[in-house]
Design a protein around this motif. Structure first.
Motif, PDB file in Angstrom:
ATOM      1  N   GLN A 180       0.832  -1.205   0.000  1.00 50.70           N
ATOM      2  CA  GLN A 180       0.000   0.000   0.000  1.00 50.70           C
ATOM      3  C   GLN A 180       0.868   1.258   0.000  1.00 50.70           C
ATOM      4  O   GLN A 180       0.591   2.231  -0.707  1.00 50.70           O
ATOM      5  CB  GLN A 180      -0.911  -0.015   1.226  1.00 50.70           C
ATOM      6  CG  GLN A 180      -2.000   1.037   1.213  1.00 50.70           C
ATOM      7  CD  GLN A 180      -2.980   0.841   2.360  1.00 50.70           C
ATOM      8  OE1 GLN A 180      -2.696   0.122   3.309  1.00 50.70           O
ATOM      9  NE2 GLN A 180      -4.131   1.472   2.257  1.00 50.70           N
TER      10      GLN A 180
ATOM     11  N   SER B 101       0.904   3.921  -3.019  1.00 49.01           N
ATOM     12  CA  SER B 101       0.470   5.305  -2.766  1.00 49.01           C
ATOM     13  C   SER B 101       1.416   6.331  -3.381  1.00 49.01           C
ATOM     14  O   SER B 101       1.036   7.480  -3.600  1.00 49.01           O
ATOM     15  CB  SER B 101       0.349   5.548  -1.259  1.00 49.01           C
ATOM     16  OG  SER B 101       1.623   5.589  -0.641  1.00 49.01           O
TER      17      SER B 101
ATOM     18  N   LYS C 167      -3.026   8.034  -7.482  1.00 45.12           N
ATOM     19  CA  LYS C 167      -3.716   9.151  -6.844  1.00 45.12           C
ATOM     20  C   LYS C 167      -4.499   8.657  -5.631  1.00 45.12           C
ATOM     21  O   LYS C 167      -4.833   7.468  -5.535  1.00 45.12           O
ATOM     22  CB  LYS C 167      -4.675   9.803  -7.846  1.00 45.12           C
ATOM     23  CG  LYS C 167      -3.984  10.443  -9.039  1.00 45.12           C
ATOM     24  CD  LYS C 167      -5.016  10.995 -10.024  1.00 45.12           C
ATOM     25  CE  LYS C 167      -4.336  11.604 -11.251  1.00 45.12           C
ATOM     26  NZ  LYS C 167      -5.339  12.087 -12.232  1.00 45.12           N
ATOM     27  N   ASP C 168      -4.818   9.562  -4.725  1.00 46.75           N
ATOM     28  CA  ASP C 168      -5.630   9.207  -3.558  1.00 46.75           C
ATOM     29  C   ASP C 168      -6.945   8.581  -4.002  1.00 46.75           C
ATOM     30  O   ASP C 168      -7.566   9.032  -4.965  1.00 46.75           O
ATOM     31  CB  ASP C 168      -5.920  10.446  -2.700  1.00 46.75           C
ATOM     32  CG  ASP C 168      -4.685  10.906  -1.931  1.00 46.75           C
ATOM     33  OD1 ASP C 168      -3.708  10.135  -1.900  1.00 46.75           O
ATOM     34  OD2 ASP C 168      -4.706  12.015  -1.378  1.00 46.75           O
ATOM     35  N   LYS C 169      -7.316   7.530  -3.290  1.00 44.82           N
ATOM     36  CA  LYS C 169      -8.569   6.796  -3.505  1.00 44.82           C
ATOM     37  C   LYS C 169      -8.560   5.924  -4.768  1.00 44.82           C
ATOM     38  O   LYS C 169      -9.572   5.295  -5.081  1.00 44.82           O
ATOM     39  CB  LYS C 169      -9.785   7.744  -3.518  1.00 44.82           C
ATOM     40  CG  LYS C 169      -9.983   8.487  -2.198  1.00 44.82           C
ATOM     41  CD  LYS C 169     -11.264   9.323  -2.204  1.00 44.82           C
ATOM     42  CE  LYS C 169     -11.426  10.029  -0.864  1.00 44.82           C
ATOM     43  NZ  LYS C 169     -12.651  10.863  -0.837  1.00 44.82           N
ATOM     44  N   ASP C 170      -7.448   5.876  -5.479  1.00 45.76           N
ATOM     45  CA  ASP C 170      -7.347   4.929  -6.589  1.00 45.76           C
ATOM     46  C   ASP C 170      -7.347   3.508  -6.030  1.00 45.76           C
ATOM     47  O   ASP C 170      -6.770   3.246  -4.972  1.00 45.76           O
ATOM     48  CB  ASP C 170      -6.053   5.133  -7.389  1.00 45.76           C
ATOM     49  CG  ASP C 170      -6.190   6.203  -8.453  1.00 45.76           C
ATOM     50  OD1 ASP C 170      -7.294   6.749  -8.585  1.00 45.76           O
ATOM     51  OD2 ASP C 170      -5.187   6.496  -9.124  1.00 45.76           O
ATOM     52  N   VAL C 171      -7.981   2.578  -6.729  1.00 43.68           N
ATOM     53  CA  VAL C 171      -8.026   1.169  -6.297  1.00 43.68           C
ATOM     54  C   VAL C 171      -6.748   0.485  -6.740  1.00 43.68           C
ATOM     55  O   VAL C 171      -6.391   0.515  -7.926  1.00 43.68           O
ATOM     56  CB  VAL C 171      -9.251   0.455  -6.896  1.00 43.68           C
ATOM     57  CG1 VAL C 171      -9.224  -1.032  -6.533  1.00 43.68           C
ATOM     58  CG2 VAL C 171     -10.542   1.106  -6.390  1.00 43.68           C
TER      59      VAL C 171
END
Length: 231
Positions: free
Chosen positions: A215, A219, A223-227
């Motif tokens: 993770q 990261s 991008k933030d919240k990408d799966v």
């Protein structure tokens, strides 16, 4: 359960003089049965390992073995050296990533079980093995040696392009600096300082590891919240 079945099989089919042969036949039958069953699953990520294959696998998992120092994969022409480890006997003999080996000590690799090919490449440290490389069109003699599998290394693959290989998402100790993510970021910084503006991450043969480390690495590139993954 298989051990109990094997003992019963030997008991019923082999007298003391024939017990060893009976046990060997059982082993071969079980390998064929389970191997065929797993193959029927049609899952490219599931394979069955017999005793010899499992032994080789665990040796690699421990991070050290005796051989030429390369990760191999099966191809139509034989076996390909997908990754030649830095400083390995294979690299010292002039072999490079992507080289295809068509025979080992005179035995063709085309159509052969990859574990059998790996077994021929390995042997006592200091002994010689001769492999025929398609790119060179001739045999290359390599002296086998003790190989410590590198779990992370990097280099400039081409002008402006950095390359990093890592074999797991893990932590060698409780020290955060020993974790793959911290070491990867440090290696990326080195490559950027050397002029890299693009990056190749090589995860071939990476068996996984700690979710938190995966993770952390993900990261840095998403991008933030990408799966990262979905099953």
């Amino acid at each position: 359960r298989l051990k109990e079945m094997r003992e019963e099989f030997v008991k019923q089919n082999g007298q003391p003089a024939a017990a060893a042969k009976s046990a060997e036949e059982w082993e071969t039958s079980i390998d064929a049965m389970i191997g065929g069953f797993v193959k029927k699953l049609g899952d490219p990520h599931t394979t069955y390992m017999n005793r010899e294959a499992a032994k080789n696998h665990w040796e690699q998992m421990k991070g050290s073995f005796v051989g030429i120092g390369a990760s191999v994969e099966k191809v139509a022409e034989g076996v390909k050296l997908s990754i030649v480890f830095p400083g390995s006997p294979a690299e010292k003999a002039g072999l490079v990533d992507g080289d295809v080996v068509t025979d080992v000590d005179g035995v063709a690799t085309k159509g052969q079980d990859i574990q059998a090919v790996i077994g021929r490449m390995r042997g006592p440290s200091g002994t010689l093995v001769k492999v025929r490389v398609m790119r060179l069109g001739r045999p290359v003699t390599i002296m086998r040696g003790a190989i410590v599998t590198p779990d992370l290394f990097g280099k400039m693959a081409a002008p402006g392009i950095g390359y990093v290989y890592f074999s797991q998402f893990g932590c060698a100790t409780k020290d955060p600096a020993s974790c793959t993510d911290a070491r990867l970021f440090a290696k990326v910084d080195e490559l950027k300082a050397a002029g890299a503006t693009k990056l190749i991450l090589d995860l071939r043969g990476n068996g996984g590891g700690l979710l938190s480390v995966a993770q952390s690495i993900g990261s840095e590139f998403l991008k933030d919240k990408d799966v990262i993954t979905m099953t």
